[in-house]
Motif scaffolding. Sequence first.
Motif, mmCIF file in Angstrom:
data_model
loop_
_atom_site.group_PDB
_atom_site.id
_atom_site.type_symbol
_atom_site.label_atom_id
_atom_site.label_comp_id
_atom_site.label_asym_id
_atom_site.label_seq_id
_atom_site.Cartn_x
_atom_site.Cartn_y
_atom_site.Cartn_z
ATOM 1 N N TRP A 48 20.822 52.183 -30.313
ATOM 2 C CA TRP A 48 19.580 51.407 -30.342
ATOM 3 C C TRP A 48 18.458 52.166 -29.624
ATOM 4 O O TRP A 48 17.380 52.375 -30.167
ATOM 5 C CB TRP A 48 19.833 50.050 -29.676
ATOM 6 C CG TRP A 48 18.648 49.146 -29.564
ATOM 7 C CD1 TRP A 48 17.679 49.178 -28.605
ATOM 8 C CD2 TRP A 48 18.297 48.073 -30.424
ATOM 9 N NE1 TRP A 48 16.763 48.187 -28.817
ATOM 10 C CE2 TRP A 48 17.123 47.487 -29.929
ATOM 11 C CE3 TRP A 48 18.886 47.539 -31.565
ATOM 12 C CZ2 TRP A 48 16.503 46.400 -30.533
ATOM 13 C CZ3 TRP A 48 18.268 46.446 -32.166
ATOM 14 C CH2 TRP A 48 17.097 45.899 -31.652
ATOM 15 N N ARG A 49 18.737 52.574 -28.382
ATOM 16 C CA ARG A 49 17.722 53.261 -27.569
ATOM 17 C C ARG A 49 17.291 54.577 -28.193
ATOM 18 O O ARG A 49 16.095 54.877 -28.296
ATOM 19 C CB ARG A 49 18.253 53.500 -26.151
ATOM 20 C CG ARG A 49 17.265 54.257 -25.252
ATOM 21 C CD ARG A 49 17.817 54.465 -23.844
ATOM 22 N NE ARG A 49 19.080 55.164 -23.801
ATOM 23 C CZ ARG A 49 19.221 56.497 -23.880
ATOM 24 N NH1 ARG A 49 18.157 57.280 -24.028
ATOM 25 N NH2 ARG A 49 20.416 57.059 -23.812
ATOM 26 N N LEU A 50 18.260 55.367 -28.643
ATOM 27 C CA LEU A 50 17.920 56.689 -29.175
ATOM 28 C C LEU A 50 17.143 56.599 -30.487
ATOM 29 O O LEU A 50 16.243 57.412 -30.726
ATOM 30 C CB LEU A 50 19.174 57.541 -29.339
ATOM 31 C CG LEU A 50 19.842 57.967 -28.028
ATOM 32 C CD1 LEU A 50 21.099 58.788 -28.314
ATOM 33 C CD2 LEU A 50 18.894 58.738 -27.126
ATOM 34 N N SER A 51 17.451 55.612 -31.322
ATOM 35 C CA SER A 51 16.683 55.488 -32.566
ATOM 36 C C SER A 51 15.220 55.182 -32.257
ATOM 37 O O SER A 51 14.308 55.703 -32.898
ATOM 38 C CB SER A 51 17.283 54.409 -33.486
ATOM 39 O OG SER A 51 16.993 53.109 -33.048
ATOM 40 N N ARG A 52 14.977 54.363 -31.253
ATOM 41 C CA ARG A 52 13.613 54.020 -30.847
ATOM 42 C C ARG A 52 12.913 55.211 -30.180
ATOM 43 O O ARG A 52 11.743 55.473 -30.433
ATOM 44 C CB ARG A 52 13.626 52.798 -29.941
ATOM 45 C CG ARG A 52 14.075 51.536 -30.687
ATOM 46 C CD ARG A 52 14.336 50.363 -29.767
ATOM 47 N NE ARG A 52 13.139 49.755 -29.259
ATOM 48 C CZ ARG A 52 12.549 48.697 -29.788
ATOM 49 N NH1 ARG A 52 13.046 48.131 -30.876
ATOM 50 N NH2 ARG A 52 11.468 48.188 -29.243
ATOM 51 N N ARG A 56 9.448 57.053 -31.343
ATOM 52 C CA ARG A 56 8.307 57.143 -30.423
ATOM 53 C C ARG A 56 7.917 58.596 -30.142
ATOM 54 O O ARG A 56 6.738 58.918 -30.035
ATOM 55 C CB ARG A 56 8.608 56.416 -29.129
ATOM 56 C CG ARG A 56 8.673 54.899 -29.314
ATOM 57 C CD ARG A 56 8.033 54.174 -28.151
ATOM 58 N NE ARG A 56 8.095 52.740 -28.324
ATOM 59 C CZ ARG A 56 7.161 52.006 -28.924
ATOM 60 N NH1 ARG A 56 6.095 52.588 -29.422
ATOM 61 N NH2 ARG A 56 7.293 50.705 -29.023
ATOM 62 N N ALA A 57 8.909 59.474 -30.019
ATOM 63 C CA ALA A 57 8.623 60.893 -29.749
ATOM 64 C C ALA A 57 7.818 61.523 -30.884
ATOM 65 O O ALA A 57 6.908 62.316 -30.655
ATOM 66 C CB ALA A 57 9.927 61.667 -29.527
ATOM 67 N N VAL A 58 8.129 61.158 -32.107
ATOM 68 C CA VAL A 58 7.431 61.718 -33.266
ATOM 69 C C VAL A 58 6.075 61.042 -33.470
ATOM 70 O O VAL A 58 5.112 61.666 -33.905
ATOM 71 C CB VAL A 58 8.324 61.625 -34.516
ATOM 72 C CG1 VAL A 58 7.547 61.912 -35.782
ATOM 73 C CG2 VAL A 58 9.501 62.593 -34.377
ATOM 74 N N ALA A 59 5.977 59.761 -33.121
ATOM 75 C CA ALA A 59 4.726 59.008 -33.310
ATOM 76 C C ALA A 59 3.555 59.630 -32.557
ATOM 77 O O ALA A 59 2.408 59.515 -32.993
ATOM 78 C CB ALA A 59 4.916 57.558 -32.883
ATOM 79 N N ILE A 60 3.835 60.295 -31.471
ATOM 80 C CA ILE A 60 2.777 60.971 -30.698
ATOM 81 C C ILE A 60 2.019 61.958 -31.577
ATOM 82 O O ILE A 60 0.802 62.104 -31.463
ATOM 83 C CB ILE A 60 3.392 61.698 -29.473
ATOM 84 C CG1 ILE A 60 3.963 60.675 -28.493
ATOM 85 C CG2 ILE A 60 2.375 62.601 -28.801
ATOM 86 C CD1 ILE A 60 4.847 61.278 -27.421
ATOM 87 N N ILE A 68 10.418 56.741 -39.051
ATOM 88 C CA ILE A 68 11.813 56.294 -39.139
ATOM 89 C C ILE A 68 12.638 57.065 -38.112
ATOM 90 O O ILE A 68 12.685 58.297 -38.133
ATOM 91 C CB ILE A 68 12.396 56.567 -40.536
ATOM 92 C CG1 ILE A 68 11.605 55.845 -41.618
ATOM 93 C CG2 ILE A 68 13.879 56.183 -40.573
ATOM 94 C CD1 ILE A 68 11.921 56.320 -43.022
ATOM 95 N N GLY A 69 13.294 56.322 -37.225
ATOM 96 C CA GLY A 69 14.231 56.915 -36.276
ATOM 97 C C GLY A 69 15.612 56.329 -36.518
ATOM 98 O O GLY A 69 15.736 55.151 -36.866
ATOM 99 N N SER A 70 16.648 57.127 -36.350
ATOM 100 C CA SER A 70 18.005 56.631 -36.542
ATOM 101 C C SER A 70 18.951 57.389 -35.623
ATOM 102 O O SER A 70 18.726 58.564 -35.312
ATOM 103 C CB SER A 70 18.433 56.812 -38.005
ATOM 104 O OG SER A 70 19.679 56.177 -38.236
ATOM 105 N N ASP A 71 19.988 56.702 -35.177
ATOM 106 C CA ASP A 71 20.998 57.353 -34.359
ATOM 107 C C ASP A 71 22.331 56.660 -34.594
ATOM 108 O O ASP A 71 22.367 55.466 -34.892
ATOM 109 C CB ASP A 71 20.637 57.300 -32.878
ATOM 110 C CG ASP A 71 21.495 58.256 -32.075
ATOM 111 O OD1 ASP A 71 21.233 59.476 -32.134
ATOM 112 O OD2 ASP A 71 22.446 57.808 -31.416
#
Length: 194
Positions: A48-52, A56-60, A68-71
């Motif tokens: 959950w945390r890593l997908s978010r 967020r890291a890419v949104a910058i 889209i984030g996934s883990d």
Amino acid sequence: MNYQPLILASTSIYRRELLGRLKIPFQVAAPDIDETALPGESAKQVAWRLSREKARAVAIHYPGALIIGSDQVALLGEEQLGKPLTHENAVRQLRTMRGHSVTFYTALTLLNARNDEIQTEIAKNCVSFRNFSDDEIESYLRKEQPYHSAGSAKSEGLGVALISRMEGDDPTALVGLPLIQLVSMLKKEGVLIL
């Protein structure tokens, strides 16, 4: 129809191939985050945390995009199984998994970087493994080299020969990107697949 750019926050070729199935334009960006589990964090919480964090890291770098984030984290009993990265680690993981069931938690996040709206869901898949031999492990690893796959077995490839049963929320989640959930998330953002 929403015309925001769509960015996949992942360098995984498997996630890229899965997203390509939806036949919509997207770009890929590396999230470049530390994927280490925090002390006391459950497998589900890590995913959950890593997908978010990936989103967020890419949104910058893409402030007007949908990200889209996934883990994915595999859980065998109380042991979290990540990417083995080496042959030796993959052998150890597969020996531990044989004859047992492993739960795979695949978290999916869709972040609208324009308004900071975020959706996160988790798909759960349970995979039962056959009681395969050490020779079968070595043969499988030589042929497929799944060193970047949580749990060392790729269900979309030759790893299916190690599996006796699969059940869960979404078969694409097991590969790394829950497309059933993603279609629903995109629709909420005005992105229609069909």
